[in-house]
Structure formats: C-alpha cells, structure tokens
Design an enzyme around this catalytic site. Sequence first.
Site, PDB file in Angstrom:
ATOM      1  N   HIS A   1     -67.917  33.317  -6.038  1.00 26.54           N
ATOM      2  CA  HIS A   1     -68.221  31.944  -6.472  1.00 26.54           C
ATOM      3  C   HIS A   1     -69.712  31.692  -6.524  1.00 26.54           C
ATOM      4  O   HIS A   1     -70.151  30.539  -6.513  1.00 26.54           O
ATOM      5  CB  HIS A   1     -67.531  30.947  -5.536  1.00 26.54           C
ATOM      6  CG  HIS A   1     -66.044  30.926  -5.717  1.00 26.54           C
ATOM      7  ND1 HIS A   1     -65.182  30.416  -4.774  1.00 26.54           N
ATOM      8  CD2 HIS A   1     -65.275  31.409  -6.718  1.00 26.54           C
ATOM      9  CE1 HIS A   1     -63.937  30.552  -5.211  1.00 26.54           C
ATOM     10  NE2 HIS A   1     -63.966  31.164  -6.377  1.00 26.54           N
TER      11      HIS A   1
ATOM     12  N   LEU B   1     -56.474  29.642  11.283  1.00 27.84           N
ATOM     13  CA  LEU B   1     -56.071  28.831  12.448  1.00 27.84           C
ATOM     14  C   LEU B   1     -54.562  28.598  12.460  1.00 27.84           C
ATOM     15  O   LEU B   1     -53.944  28.437  13.510  1.00 27.84           O
ATOM     16  CB  LEU B   1     -56.802  27.474  12.413  1.00 27.84           C
ATOM     17  CG  LEU B   1     -58.332  27.520  12.476  1.00 27.84           C
ATOM     18  CD1 LEU B   1     -58.899  26.114  12.376  1.00 27.84           C
ATOM     19  CD2 LEU B   1     -58.806  28.231  13.738  1.00 27.84           C
TER      20      LEU B   1
ATOM     21  N   ASN C   1     -67.413  32.145  -0.354  1.00 32.05           N
ATOM     22  CA  ASN C   1     -68.503  31.327   0.182  1.00 32.05           C
ATOM     23  C   ASN C   1     -69.795  31.588  -0.572  1.00 32.05           C
ATOM     24  O   ASN C   1     -70.033  32.713  -1.033  1.00 32.05           O
ATOM     25  CB  ASN C   1     -68.702  31.622   1.678  1.00 32.05           C
ATOM     26  CG  ASN C   1     -67.427  31.395   2.475  1.00 32.05           C
ATOM     27  OD1 ASN C   1     -66.583  30.581   2.076  1.00 32.05           O
ATOM     28  ND2 ASN C   1     -67.261  32.123   3.557  1.00 32.05           N
ATOM     29  N   ILE C   2     -70.601  30.569  -0.700  1.00 36.12           N
ATOM     30  CA  ILE C   2     -71.903  30.740  -1.371  1.00 36.12           C
ATOM     31  C   ILE C   2     -73.035  30.813  -0.340  1.00 36.12           C
ATOM     32  O   ILE C   2     -74.202  30.959  -0.712  1.00 36.12           O
ATOM     33  CB  ILE C   2     -72.151  29.598  -2.389  1.00 36.12           C
ATOM     34  CG1 ILE C   2     -72.195  28.219  -1.725  1.00 36.12           C
ATOM     35  CG2 ILE C   2     -71.073  29.618  -3.472  1.00 36.12           C
ATOM     36  CD1 ILE C   2     -72.572  27.090  -2.694  1.00 36.12           C
ATOM     37  N   ASP C   3     -72.686  30.755   0.941  1.00 30.57           N
ATOM     38  CA  ASP C   3     -73.728  30.950   1.964  1.00 30.57           C
ATOM     39  C   ASP C   3     -74.082  32.442   2.018  1.00 30.57           C
ATOM     40  O   ASP C   3     -73.376  33.272   1.456  1.00 30.57           O
ATOM     41  CB  ASP C   3     -73.260  30.416   3.332  1.00 30.57           C
ATOM     42  CG  ASP C   3     -72.075  31.198   3.917  1.00 30.57           C
ATOM     43  OD1 ASP C   3     -71.067  30.553   4.267  1.00 30.57           O
ATOM     44  OD2 ASP C   3     -72.165  32.442   4.042  1.00 30.57           O
TER      45      ASP C   3
ATOM     46  N   ALA D   1     -61.467  33.093  13.596  1.00 24.65           N
ATOM     47  CA  ALA D   1     -61.887  34.380  13.036  1.00 24.65           C
ATOM     48  C   ALA D   1     -62.865  35.087  13.969  1.00 24.65           C
ATOM     49  O   ALA D   1     -62.805  36.315  14.127  1.00 24.65           O
ATOM     50  CB  ALA D   1     -62.547  34.145  11.680  1.00 24.65           C
TER      51      ALA D   1
ATOM     52  N   TYR E   1     -76.760  20.605  -3.651  1.00 31.18           N
ATOM     53  CA  TYR E   1     -76.998  22.005  -3.261  1.00 31.18           C
ATOM     54  C   TYR E   1     -78.239  22.164  -2.397  1.00 31.18           C
ATOM     55  O   TYR E   1     -78.271  22.983  -1.478  1.00 31.18           O
ATOM     56  CB  TYR E   1     -77.030  22.899  -4.511  1.00 31.18           C
ATOM     57  CG  TYR E   1     -75.640  23.076  -5.056  1.00 31.18           C
ATOM     58  CD1 TYR E   1     -75.158  22.287  -6.104  1.00 31.18           C
ATOM     59  CD2 TYR E   1     -74.752  23.954  -4.433  1.00 31.18           C
ATOM     60  CE1 TYR E   1     -73.857  22.407  -6.552  1.00 31.18           C
ATOM     61  CE2 TYR E   1     -73.443  24.074  -4.876  1.00 31.18           C
ATOM     62  CZ  TYR E   1     -73.000  23.292  -5.918  1.00 31.18           C
ATOM     63  OH  TYR E   1     -71.689  23.397  -6.336  1.00 31.18           O
TER      64      TYR E   1
ATOM     65  N   SER F   1     -57.957  28.687   2.717  1.00 31.77           N
ATOM     66  CA  SER F   1     -56.756  27.841   2.669  1.00 31.77           C
ATOM     67  C   SER F   1     -55.779  28.305   1.605  1.00 31.77           C
ATOM     68  O   SER F   1     -54.658  27.814   1.523  1.00 31.77           O
ATOM     69  CB  SER F   1     -57.159  26.381   2.372  1.00 31.77           C
ATOM     70  OG  SER F   1     -57.869  26.337   1.133  1.00 31.77           O
TER      71      SER F   1
END
Length: 234
Positions: A111, A208, A94-96, A225, A52, A184
């Site tokens: 998440h 995509l 996403n964890i960003d 996107a 991480y 996905s």
Amino acid sequence: MNILVLTGAGISAESGIPTFRDANGLWEGHAVEEVATPQGFASNPVLVHQFYNERRRALRSAEIQPNAAHIALAEFEQKHTARSAGDFLIVTQNIDDLHFRAGSRNVLPMHGELFKVRCLYSNKIFDWKYDLSTETLHPDDPANEELRGCLRPHVVWFGEVPIGLDRIENAASNADVFIAVGTSGLVYPAAGIVQLTKPTCRKIEVNLGDTPASDAFDECRHGKAGEILPQLLA
Ligand code: BV8
C-alpha cells in the site's frame, strides 16, 4: 521452506501507532476512506498532505520504535536466509517504515510508503525530505523547484491498484507457510491473499481475536503479535 508473511496495522499497534479500526477510521472528522482516496486528494490536497504529514510527524517521534513482533520477523528472516532454507517475504499493508527499521530486508509495502512521494505527472518517486517543523520541502531536495505542487503521497488509496500484486500472487502460490499478522481481513485484495495459497500451505493467523478471514486459516493464535511472534518464530 518458502514463507510468506502478511502484516497489517495490528503489528504496529504495540509500537504506539493506532490501527485503522482503533482510530474508528477517522481523522479530524474525516473518514480515512474519504481522505485516503484520489477523489479526496483532488478535492482537498492540502488536507490530505496534512493527514500524511501528521502521520510522518508521529512516526518520527522518538517513542515510535519497531516492537518485538517486527524484530522477531527480522531475526527469523536473517536465520532463514543464512540457512538458504527457502524464500522469505513480508508483504505489509502498513505504510510505516517499522519493518525496515527492525532490519527486515525482503519487505513488499503493497500500500505504498509514508516517507515516499510521487510526481503526479512523471510518476517519479522521491524520498520525502520534508522539514516537518516548517512544513516546507527540504531546501536541498533536488525535486524542490520543479515539483512544488506536483507531489502526492506514494501511497495506495482506496480504488487504486496495490503495488507488487504479481510478486505477491507468485509468493502466495509457492508458500509452504503463510502467516497473517495484525490484519482485520477487511481490505482487498490483501485480505484475499490467503485464498491464493496452495492446499498444503500451513496457514496461521495471529490476531487479538477472530477476523472475517479466520475460517481460511489452519491455526488462529490469539494474543498480541509482540508476544506470539517471538515464540512462533523461535
Ligand atoms: C483495489 C494506504 C482495484 C492508505 C490503505 C467491497 C468489497 C470488497 C472490496 C471492495 C469493496 N469496495 C471497495 C473495495 C476495494 C477496496 C476495499 O477493500 N475496501 C474495503 C474497505 C471494503 N480496496 C481497494 O480499494 C484497494 N484497491 O481494490 O483496486 C484492483 C485491485 C486489484 C487489481 C486491480 C484493481 C486498495 C486498498 C488500499 C487502501 N489503502 N492504506 C493509508 O494508509 O493512508 S488500506 C489501510 O486500511 C491499511 O493499509 C490497511 O490495509 C487497512 C486497514 O487494515 P488493517 O491493516 O487490517 O488494519 P485494521 O485496523 O483494519 O485491523 C487491525 C487488526 O489488528 C485488527 O484485526 C486487530 O484485532 C489487530 N490487532 C490490533 N492490535 C494487535 C492486533 N493483532 C495482533 N497484535 C496486536 N497487538
């Protein structure tokens, strides 16, 4: 008009963050599912903290910025909210922190979040004040002393219950438009959210190409996107 957006790793791909499938789900020879699990953390916490910290370090590098897709969502949210035209929520896998950095406010990181950590015992959540250059807890971090050795990433690992499921189910059942972007459709329960929408909800997939979830959508917009969302949300 109530709008629910689900984003996955694909929305951050154009910012330079590899998706899970692009990285073949591997990190230094470890399957993400192996590293990103409670068992993985229990057996090798140092490796998991390194996994991480590597992603924190990458995300803090200057070249990683929100892309046109993140910005289009933030701008649309501002207009939609200003017109009080209905609910607007981004549920991200996403964890960003790119949605937040783009200016989005109604974001539910189901998440978890890369820059948050949690005490293993109290479950108290802290911002990650990590000095990545020296890999030590920041000296003025109030959690410094009593938490050393008791921290885990505030991230939902495989086998753990995602965050905000009640809110997500409520938003899905009330949504008039559901847009899935860059996912996905392989990871549950995120991939099952589309099934919780009402029959009259307009369901759009932005990816995509086709995914295992595509049949559940009314429209599949194929492409990047960062190119599709600015047009779709204009
Ligand atoms: C749970 C945090 C119980 C960690 C993550 C068998 C069958 C069904 C389910 C299961 C099963 N065995 C186990 C399960 C459950 C499991 C699961 O789904 N496993 C999968 C692998 C089969 N799920 C869980 O364990 C979840 N918990 O089930 O608890 C429960 C549930 C409810 C109520 C009570 C109890 C917890 C899952 C969360 C795991 N943590 N992340 C970390 O990040 O380190 S998951 C992680 O992988 C991501 O968060 C993300 O969710 C997932 C990757 O998925 P995507 O985001 O979709 O990314 P991916 O790379 O796969 O795809 C990218 C897509 O973008 C592609 O389609 C690509 O074409 C597209 N793309 C690329 N570039 C672009 C683009 N699209 C547009 N533009 C572009 N430029």
